[in-house]
Design a protein around this motif. Structure first.
Motif, PDB file in Angstrom:
ATOM      1  N   PHE A   6      25.767 -11.979  34.445  1.00 28.20           N
ATOM      2  CA  PHE A   6      25.745 -11.057  33.313  1.00 28.20           C
ATOM      3  C   PHE A   6      25.075 -11.727  32.115  1.00 28.20           C
ATOM      4  CE2 PHE A   6      27.530  -9.296  29.445  1.00 28.20           C
ATOM      5  CZ  PHE A   6      27.430  -7.939  29.656  1.00 28.20           C
ATOM      6  N   GLU A   7      25.469 -12.951  31.849  1.00 28.47           N
ATOM      7  CA  GLU A   7      24.939 -13.680  30.697  1.00 28.47           C
ATOM      8  C   GLU A   7      23.436 -13.925  30.824  1.00 28.47           C
ATOM      9  OE1 GLU A   7      27.706 -14.488  32.370  1.00 28.47           O
ATOM     10  OE2 GLU A   7      29.223 -14.093  30.845  1.00 28.47           O
ATOM     11  N   GLU A   8      22.980 -14.239  32.034  1.00 27.95           N
ATOM     12  CA  GLU A   8      21.548 -14.455  32.249  1.00 27.95           C
ATOM     13  C   GLU A   8      20.766 -13.157  32.043  1.00 27.95           C
ATOM     14  OE1 GLU A   8      21.779 -18.135  35.463  1.00 27.95           O
ATOM     15  OE2 GLU A   8      21.889 -16.070  36.197  1.00 27.95           O
ATOM     16  N   LYS A   9      21.315 -12.048  32.529  1.00 29.09           N
ATOM     17  CA  LYS A   9      20.650 -10.754  32.328  1.00 29.09           C
ATOM     18  C   LYS A   9      20.597 -10.394  30.849  1.00 29.09           C
ATOM     19  CE  LYS A   9      21.932  -8.759  36.786  1.00 29.09           C
ATOM     20  NZ  LYS A   9      22.705  -7.686  37.456  1.00 29.09           N
ATOM     21  N   LEU A  10      21.696 -10.658  30.141  1.00 30.78           N
ATOM     22  CA  LEU A  10      21.748 -10.362  28.712  1.00 30.78           C
ATOM     23  C   LEU A  10      20.736 -11.215  27.948  1.00 30.78           C
ATOM     24  CD1 LEU A  10      23.072  -8.752  26.465  1.00 30.78           C
ATOM     25  CD2 LEU A  10      24.851 -10.509  26.349  1.00 30.78           C
ATOM     26  N   GLU A  11      20.632 -12.472  28.313  1.00 31.33           N
ATOM     27  CA  GLU A  11      19.662 -13.363  27.669  1.00 31.33           C
ATOM     28  C   GLU A  11      18.238 -12.878  27.916  1.00 31.33           C
ATOM     29  OE1 GLU A  11      18.266 -18.012  27.971  1.00 31.33           O
ATOM     30  OE2 GLU A  11      20.380 -17.546  28.290  1.00 31.33           O
ATOM     31  N   LYS A  12      17.952 -12.460  29.141  1.00 36.29           N
ATOM     32  CA  LYS A  12      16.616 -11.933  29.478  1.00 36.29           C
ATOM     33  C   LYS A  12      16.322 -10.682  28.652  1.00 36.29           C
ATOM     34  CE  LYS A  12      13.131 -11.044  32.536  1.00 36.29           C
ATOM     35  NZ  LYS A  12      11.848 -11.614  32.237  1.00 36.29           N
ATOM     36  N   LEU A  13      17.319  -9.798  28.526  1.00 33.65           N
ATOM     37  CA  LEU A  13      17.144  -8.586  27.731  1.00 33.65           C
ATOM     38  C   LEU A  13      16.872  -8.938  26.269  1.00 33.65           C
ATOM     39  CD1 LEU A  13      17.182  -5.516  27.443  1.00 33.65           C
ATOM     40  CD2 LEU A  13      19.673  -5.662  27.168  1.00 33.65           C
ATOM     41  N   GLU A  14      17.614  -9.887  25.737  1.00 33.97           N
ATOM     42  CA  GLU A  14      17.403 -10.310  24.354  1.00 33.97           C
ATOM     43  C   GLU A  14      15.995 -10.868  24.154  1.00 33.97           C
ATOM     44  OE1 GLU A  14      20.697 -12.971  23.861  1.00 33.97           O
ATOM     45  OE2 GLU A  14      22.031 -11.366  23.207  1.00 33.97           O
ATOM     46  N   THR A  15      15.494 -11.610  25.125  1.00 31.30           N
ATOM     47  CA  THR A  15      14.137 -12.156  25.060  1.00 31.30           C
ATOM     48  C   THR A  15      13.114 -11.024  25.050  1.00 31.30           C
ATOM     49  OG1 THR A  15      14.806 -14.189  26.172  1.00 31.30           O
ATOM     50  CG2 THR A  15      12.462 -13.643  26.230  1.00 31.30           C
ATOM     51  N   ILE A  16      13.310 -10.051  25.922  1.00 37.66           N
ATOM     52  CA  ILE A  16      12.384  -8.910  25.995  1.00 37.66           C
ATOM     53  C   ILE A  16      12.385  -8.148  24.676  1.00 37.66           C
ATOM     54  CG2 ILE A  16      12.022  -6.642  27.066  1.00 37.66           C
ATOM     55  CD1 ILE A  16      12.920  -7.944  29.730  1.00 37.66           C
ATOM     56  N   VAL A  17      13.567  -7.884  24.148  1.00 37.81           N
ATOM     57  CA  VAL A  17      13.657  -7.144  22.879  1.00 37.81           C
ATOM     58  C   VAL A  17      12.949  -7.910  21.773  1.00 37.81           C
ATOM     59  CG1 VAL A  17      15.259  -6.341  21.089  1.00 37.81           C
ATOM     60  CG2 VAL A  17      15.743  -5.871  23.494  1.00 37.81           C
ATOM     61  N   SER A  18      13.162  -9.201  21.714  1.00 42.23           N
ATOM     62  CA  SER A  18      12.519 -10.031  20.691  1.00 42.23           C
ATOM     63  C   SER A  18      11.000  -9.968  20.811  1.00 42.23           C
ATOM     64  CB  SER A  18      13.009 -11.475  20.826  1.00 42.23           C
ATOM     65  OG  SER A  18      12.357 -12.311  19.911  1.00 42.23           O
ATOM     66  N   GLN A  19      10.496 -10.061  22.034  1.00 35.84           N
ATOM     67  CA  GLN A  19       9.049 -10.008  22.253  1.00 35.84           C
ATOM     68  C   GLN A  19       8.491  -8.638  21.872  1.00 35.84           C
ATOM     69  OE1 GLN A  19       8.803 -11.129  26.379  1.00 35.84           O
ATOM     70  NE2 GLN A  19       8.694 -13.319  25.918  1.00 35.84           N
ATOM     71  N   LEU A  20       9.207  -7.582  22.210  1.00 34.61           N
ATOM     72  CA  LEU A  20       8.739  -6.237  21.874  1.00 34.61           C
ATOM     73  C   LEU A  20       8.767  -6.004  20.367  1.00 34.61           C
ATOM     74  CD1 LEU A  20      10.382  -4.124  24.733  1.00 34.61           C
ATOM     75  CD2 LEU A  20       7.958  -4.697  24.457  1.00 34.61           C
ATOM     76  N   GLU A  21       9.749  -6.569  19.688  1.00 37.80           N
ATOM     77  CA  GLU A  21       9.845  -6.404  18.243  1.00 37.80           C
ATOM     78  C   GLU A  21       8.687  -7.081  17.511  1.00 37.80           C
ATOM     79  OE1 GLU A  21      14.635  -5.872  17.492  1.00 37.80           O
ATOM     80  OE2 GLU A  21      13.794  -7.888  17.386  1.00 37.80           O
ATOM     81  N   GLN A  22       8.151  -8.123  18.106  1.00 36.99           N
ATOM     82  CA  GLN A  22       7.023  -8.812  17.478  1.00 36.99           C
ATOM     83  C   GLN A  22       5.783  -7.928  17.442  1.00 36.99           C
ATOM     84  OE1 GLN A  22       6.486 -12.639  19.330  1.00 36.99           O
ATOM     85  NE2 GLN A  22       8.593 -13.247  18.905  1.00 36.99           N
ATOM     86  N   GLY A  23       5.660  -7.047  18.422  1.00 37.55           N
ATOM     87  CA  GLY A  23       4.583  -6.067  18.419  1.00 37.55           C
ATOM     88  C   GLY A  23       3.199  -6.607  18.691  1.00 37.55           C
ATOM     89  N   ASP A  24       3.096  -7.813  19.229  1.00 35.42           N
ATOM     90  CA  ASP A  24       1.770  -8.386  19.453  1.00 35.42           C
ATOM     91  C   ASP A  24       1.398  -8.469  20.927  1.00 35.42           C
ATOM     92  OD1 ASP A  24       3.580 -10.341  20.128  1.00 35.42           O
ATOM     93  OD2 ASP A  24       2.674 -11.918  18.907  1.00 35.42           O
ATOM     94  N   ALA A  30       3.779  -4.538  27.263  1.00 33.74           N
ATOM     95  CA  ALA A  30       4.930  -4.019  26.533  1.00 33.74           C
ATOM     96  C   ALA A  30       5.645  -2.943  27.348  1.00 33.74           C
ATOM     97  CB  ALA A  30       4.491  -3.473  25.173  1.00 33.74           C
ATOM     98  N   LEU A  31       4.875  -2.055  27.976  1.00 31.94           N
ATOM     99  CA  LEU A  31       5.484  -1.004  28.798  1.00 31.94           C
ATOM    100  C   LEU A  31       6.205  -1.589  30.003  1.00 31.94           C
ATOM    101  CD1 LEU A  31       2.746   1.780  28.729  1.00 31.94           C
ATOM    102  CD2 LEU A  31       5.015   1.848  27.671  1.00 31.94           C
ATOM    103  N   SER A  32       5.607  -2.577  30.626  1.00 29.96           N
ATOM    104  CA  SER A  32       6.233  -3.232  31.767  1.00 29.96           C
ATOM    105  C   SER A  32       7.532  -3.918  31.350  1.00 29.96           C
ATOM    106  CB  SER A  32       5.264  -4.247  32.375  1.00 29.96           C
ATOM    107  OG  SER A  32       5.886  -4.954  33.425  1.00 29.96           O
ATOM    108  N   ASP A  33       7.477  -4.638  30.232  1.00 30.20           N
ATOM    109  CA  ASP A  33       8.676  -5.304  29.727  1.00 30.20           C
ATOM    110  C   ASP A  33       9.757  -4.289  29.368  1.00 30.20           C
ATOM    111  OD1 ASP A  33       7.473  -7.747  30.063  1.00 30.20           O
ATOM    112  OD2 ASP A  33       7.025  -8.042  27.940  1.00 30.20           O
ATOM    113  N   PHE A  34       9.347  -3.178  28.773  1.00 30.32           N
ATOM    114  CA  PHE A  34      10.286  -2.128  28.410  1.00 30.32           C
ATOM    115  C   PHE A  34      11.004  -1.597  29.649  1.00 30.32           C
ATOM    116  CE2 PHE A  34      11.388   2.323  27.587  1.00 30.32           C
ATOM    117  CZ  PHE A  34      12.170   2.185  26.449  1.00 30.32           C
TER     118      PHE A  34
END
Length: 73
Positions: A6-24, A30-34
């Protein structure tokens, strides 16, 4: 390969959200990560629901499982 915790999945999700928030990121990435993020959210929600269902059952003095009523306060 072991199933992620669970913790590893949550960490991966947090990483994806952070990357998407950067917008670069390129649109395709971005769609694949989403999509990956949505899958992680569904997995995490299912794990939490299972945990809630487990916690909603308690043992009485005779060792029998009884349902515990949960309230949403």
């Amino acid at each position: 390969m072991a199933t992620p915790t669970f913790e590893e999945k949550l960490e991966k999700l947090e990483t994806i959200v952070s990357q998407l928030e950067q917008g670069d990121r390129p649109l395709e990435s971005a769609l694949s990560d989403f999509q990956v993020g949505i899958g992680l959210v569904k997995d995490l929600q299912a794990t939490l629901k299972d945990a809630e269902d487990t916690l909603a059952k308690v043992m009485d003095d005779d060792g029998n499982l009884t349902d515990l009523e949960l309230t949403n306060d």
